[in-house]
Motif scaffolding. Structure first.
Motif, PDB file in Angstrom:
ATOM      1  N   TYR A  33     -51.878 -29.712  19.428  1.00 25.21           N
ATOM      2  CA  TYR A  33     -52.018 -28.388  19.677  1.00 25.21           C
ATOM      3  C   TYR A  33     -53.099 -27.395  19.330  1.00 25.21           C
ATOM      4  O   TYR A  33     -53.301 -27.329  18.182  1.00 25.21           O
ATOM      5  CB  TYR A  33     -50.580 -27.675  19.432  1.00 25.21           C
ATOM      6  CG  TYR A  33     -49.179 -28.259  20.069  1.00 25.21           C
ATOM      7  CD1 TYR A  33     -49.016 -28.254  21.362  1.00 25.21           C
ATOM      8  CD2 TYR A  33     -48.615 -28.911  19.330  1.00 25.21           C
ATOM      9  CE1 TYR A  33     -48.036 -29.052  21.848  1.00 25.21           C
ATOM     10  CE2 TYR A  33     -47.420 -29.732  19.796  1.00 25.21           C
ATOM     11  CZ  TYR A  33     -47.314 -29.601  20.911  1.00 25.21           C
ATOM     12  OH  TYR A  33     -45.724 -30.328  21.637  1.00 25.21           O
TER      13      TYR A  33
ATOM     14  N   ARG B 122     -50.647 -25.687  26.323  1.00 29.82           N
ATOM     15  CA  ARG B 122     -49.781 -26.722  25.947  1.00 29.82           C
ATOM     16  C   ARG B 122     -48.906 -26.260  25.147  1.00 29.82           C
ATOM     17  O   ARG B 122     -47.636 -26.571  25.271  1.00 29.82           O
ATOM     18  CB  ARG B 122     -50.834 -27.712  25.404  1.00 29.82           C
ATOM     19  CG  ARG B 122     -49.653 -28.931  25.211  1.00 29.82           C
ATOM     20  CD  ARG B 122     -50.658 -30.024  24.328  1.00 29.82           C
ATOM     21  NE  ARG B 122     -51.522 -30.755  25.359  1.00 29.82           N
ATOM     22  CZ  ARG B 122     -52.147 -31.591  25.081  1.00 29.82           C
ATOM     23  NH1 ARG B 122     -52.364 -32.250  23.944  1.00 29.82           N
ATOM     24  NH2 ARG B 122     -53.194 -32.080  26.181  1.00 29.82           N
TER      25      ARG B 122
ATOM     26  N   ARG C  41     -46.447 -23.989  26.848  1.00 26.97           N
ATOM     27  CA  ARG C  41     -45.599 -24.928  27.737  1.00 26.97           C
ATOM     28  C   ARG C  41     -44.582 -25.798  27.178  1.00 26.97           C
ATOM     29  O   ARG C  41     -43.468 -25.858  27.405  1.00 26.97           O
ATOM     30  CB  ARG C  41     -46.538 -25.521  28.718  1.00 26.97           C
ATOM     31  CG  ARG C  41     -45.925 -26.369  29.690  1.00 26.97           C
ATOM     32  CD  ARG C  41     -47.047 -26.912  30.605  1.00 26.97           C
ATOM     33  NE  ARG C  41     -47.638 -28.071  29.914  1.00 26.97           N
ATOM     34  CZ  ARG C  41     -49.053 -27.737  29.736  1.00 26.97           C
ATOM     35  NH1 ARG C  41     -49.765 -26.784  29.898  1.00 26.97           N
ATOM     36  NH2 ARG C  41     -49.812 -28.855  28.989  1.00 26.97           N
ATOM     37  N   GLU C  42     -44.807 -26.597  26.009  1.00 29.55           N
ATOM     38  CA  GLU C  42     -44.085 -27.472  25.576  1.00 29.55           C
ATOM     39  C   GLU C  42     -43.214 -26.779  24.522  1.00 29.55           C
ATOM     40  O   GLU C  42     -42.001 -27.314  24.131  1.00 29.55           O
ATOM     41  CB  GLU C  42     -45.047 -28.553  25.003  1.00 29.55           C
ATOM     42  CG  GLU C  42     -45.747 -29.318  26.219  1.00 29.55           C
ATOM     43  CD  GLU C  42     -46.505 -30.603  25.405  1.00 29.55           C
ATOM     44  OE1 GLU C  42     -46.283 -30.563  24.160  1.00 29.55           O
ATOM     45  OE2 GLU C  42     -47.197 -31.229  26.274  1.00 29.55           O
ATOM     46  N   LEU C  43     -43.731 -25.733  23.589  1.00 28.40           N
ATOM     47  CA  LEU C  43     -42.892 -25.328  22.353  1.00 28.40           C
ATOM     48  C   LEU C  43     -42.360 -24.000  22.634  1.00 28.40           C
ATOM     49  O   LEU C  43     -41.521 -23.393  21.755  1.00 28.40           O
ATOM     50  CB  LEU C  43     -43.748 -25.674  21.359  1.00 28.40           C
ATOM     51  CG  LEU C  43     -44.365 -26.686  20.902  1.00 28.40           C
ATOM     52  CD1 LEU C  43     -45.158 -26.732  19.569  1.00 28.40           C
ATOM     53  CD2 LEU C  43     -43.306 -27.800  20.652  1.00 28.40           C
TER      54      LEU C  43
ATOM     55  N   ALA D  18     -41.873 -30.421  17.674  1.00 25.80           N
ATOM     56  CA  ALA D  18     -42.875 -31.092  18.635  1.00 25.80           C
ATOM     57  C   ALA D  18     -42.508 -32.669  18.731  1.00 25.80           C
ATOM     58  O   ALA D  18     -42.337 -33.452  17.824  1.00 25.80           O
ATOM     59  CB  ALA D  18     -44.142 -30.838  18.329  1.00 25.80           C
ATOM     60  N   PRO D  19     -42.969 -33.461  19.836  1.00 25.83           N
ATOM     61  CA  PRO D  19     -42.998 -34.884  20.046  1.00 25.83           C
ATOM     62  C   PRO D  19     -43.831 -35.474  19.277  1.00 25.83           C
ATOM     63  O   PRO D  19     -44.857 -34.925  18.988  1.00 25.83           O
ATOM     64  CB  PRO D  19     -43.206 -35.212  21.442  1.00 25.83           C
ATOM     65  CG  PRO D  19     -42.691 -33.563  22.176  1.00 25.83           C
ATOM     66  CD  PRO D  19     -43.021 -32.693  21.239  1.00 25.83           C
TER      67      PRO D  19
ATOM     68  N   SER E 197     -48.128 -35.310  19.265  1.00 25.85           N
ATOM     69  CA  SER E 197     -48.576 -34.260  19.846  1.00 25.85           C
ATOM     70  C   SER E 197     -49.739 -33.459  19.259  1.00 25.85           C
ATOM     71  O   SER E 197     -49.968 -33.593  17.879  1.00 25.85           O
ATOM     72  CB  SER E 197     -47.600 -33.032  20.047  1.00 25.85           C
ATOM     73  OG  SER E 197     -46.414 -33.466  20.687  1.00 25.85           O
TER      74      SER E 197
END
Length: 288
Positions: free
Chosen positions: A211, A267, A270-272, A205-206, A209
Motif C-alpha cells: 500500500y 488501493r 478501497r481495500e482497507l 490486510a491480505p 499486499s
C-alpha cells in the motif's frame, strides 16, 4: 490483541502507538535507551529493551505478539543488512501472524502524473537498498507468512518529519528556506496521524499486499517551501539550490527531495477503508 512495534520513540512510531492503543490494542515497543523506554511507556506501550541489531530480542518479542509493525531503521553503516536481518527475525518470530513492513514511495522515482503501487520502480541512491529487502519480505507470503508492506509518502505533522529537519530548521538559521531545484516538482504528502491509522489497518490486510501511504495531497515543492518559510520565521524567503548544491548541504537525500512524485492512496482506501482526514498540509506546514 498485542502488537510488537520497532521504532520505539521514533517520529512515526509515536503516532502509531497512539493509534494502536486508541483502537484498544496492547503494544510492546522496542526501545534502545532509557529515554526511549520512558517515551513509549508514557504513550501507553510496554518497552522492550534492545536495538534492531539484537535479532534474538526481536524474534522473542515478535513470538509473544499477535502481530508486528516494523518501523525502525538503523541509518548507521550497513542499513540494508540490519533491516534485512531484523525483518527475518521478526517474521520468524511472528510466524503466520501479520507482519507490516515499512517501505517508502521514493522507490518509484519520478512519477508520470498520479501513480499507484503498480508504477515502475526507479529509486534514488538513498532508498535503492529497499527493493531487495521488500522482495524478500513479500516472498514469505508463499511459505505461510503474512507480510504486508506500507510505503509512506513524505510524512509531516506534529512539528516533526524530514521537512522540519531539512528545511525549517536550516531556514531558521539561514533566514531562508532551501528549495531543491525550481520548485515545480511535487511531493506526495501524508500526515503522521493518517499514516499511523494505515499501519493499524494493514494488520488486517491480505498477505502479500502493498500500500502506498499517500494522503492525496501532492503539492509542488514551491508551495511547500513557501509554507515552510512561514514556519521558519522567514516568510516567503526561499533559497533555490541546484541538485548539486543541495547534495553538498543535505547529502544524498537531496536527490529524493528533488523527485517529482504524485501518488494515490486509492488501493488502501478501497481495500482497507483508509480515509486520511488531515488534508490541509500547506496550512499545517506553515504553522510548524
Amino acid at each position: 490483541m498485542q502488537i510488537f512495534i520497532t521504532g520505539g520513540s521514533g517520529y512515526i512510531c509515536r503516532s502509531t502507538i497512539r493509534a494502536l492503543t486508541g483502537h484498544g490494542i496492547a503494544v510492546t515497543a522496542l526501545a534502545r535507551s532509557e529515554h526511549a523506554a520512558r517515551t513509549v511507556s508514557d504513550l501507553g506501550a510496554t518497552p522492550v529493551a534492545g536495538a534492531l541489531t539484537d535479532t534474538d530480542v526481536l524474534r522473542e518479542a515478535a513470538g509473544r505478539a499477535d502481530g508486528v509493525i516494523h518501523l525502525g531503521v538503523d541509518y548507521a553503516e550497513g542499513t540494508a543488512d540490519v533491516d534485512r536481518a531484523a525483518a527475518e527475525a521478526l517474521q520468524d518470530g511472528v510466524g503466520s501472524g501479520p507482519y507490516v513492513h515499512t517501505g517508502g514511495v521514493w522507490v518509484y522515482g519520478d512519477t508520470d502524473g498520479v501513480a499507484d503501487e503498480d508504477a515502475p520502480l526507479s529509486p534514488p541512491r538513498i532508498t535503492a537498498w529497499r527493493l531487495e529487502n521488500e522482495k524478500r519480505v513479500l516472498a514469505r507470503a508463499a511459505t505461510g507468512g503474512h507480510p504486508v508492506v506500507v510505503m509512506p509518502g513524505l510524512v509531516y505533522g506534529r512539528s516533526g518529519g524530514l521537512a522540519q529537519s531539512f528545511f525549517v530548521e536550516p531556514g531558521r538559521t539561514a533566514g531562508a528556506v532551501p528549495c531543491v531545484g525550481d520548485g515545480t516538482n511535487h511531493w506526495a504528502l501524508v500526515h503522521v496521524d493518517d499514516i499511523a491509522e494505515l499501519y493499524v489497518l494493514a494488520l488486517n490486510a491480505p498477505a502479500g499486499s502493498v500500500y502506498a501511504g499517500a494522503g492525496g495531497q501532492n503539492p509542488p515543492l514551491a508551495d511547500i517551501t513557501r509554507a515552510l518559510s512561514h514556519a521558519a520565521g522567514c516568510p516567503d524567503r526561499i533559497a533555490s539550490l541546484t541538485i548539486e548544491e543541495a547534495v553538498r548541504r543535505m547529502g544524498p537525500i537531496a536527490e529524493a527531495f528533488a523527485l517529482d512524485q504524485q501518488l494515490s492512496g486509492a488501493r488502501a482506501h478501497r481495500e482497507l477503508g483508509w480515509t486520511p482526514t488531515r488534508l490541509e498540509a500547506l496550512t499545517e506546514l506553515a504553522q510548524g
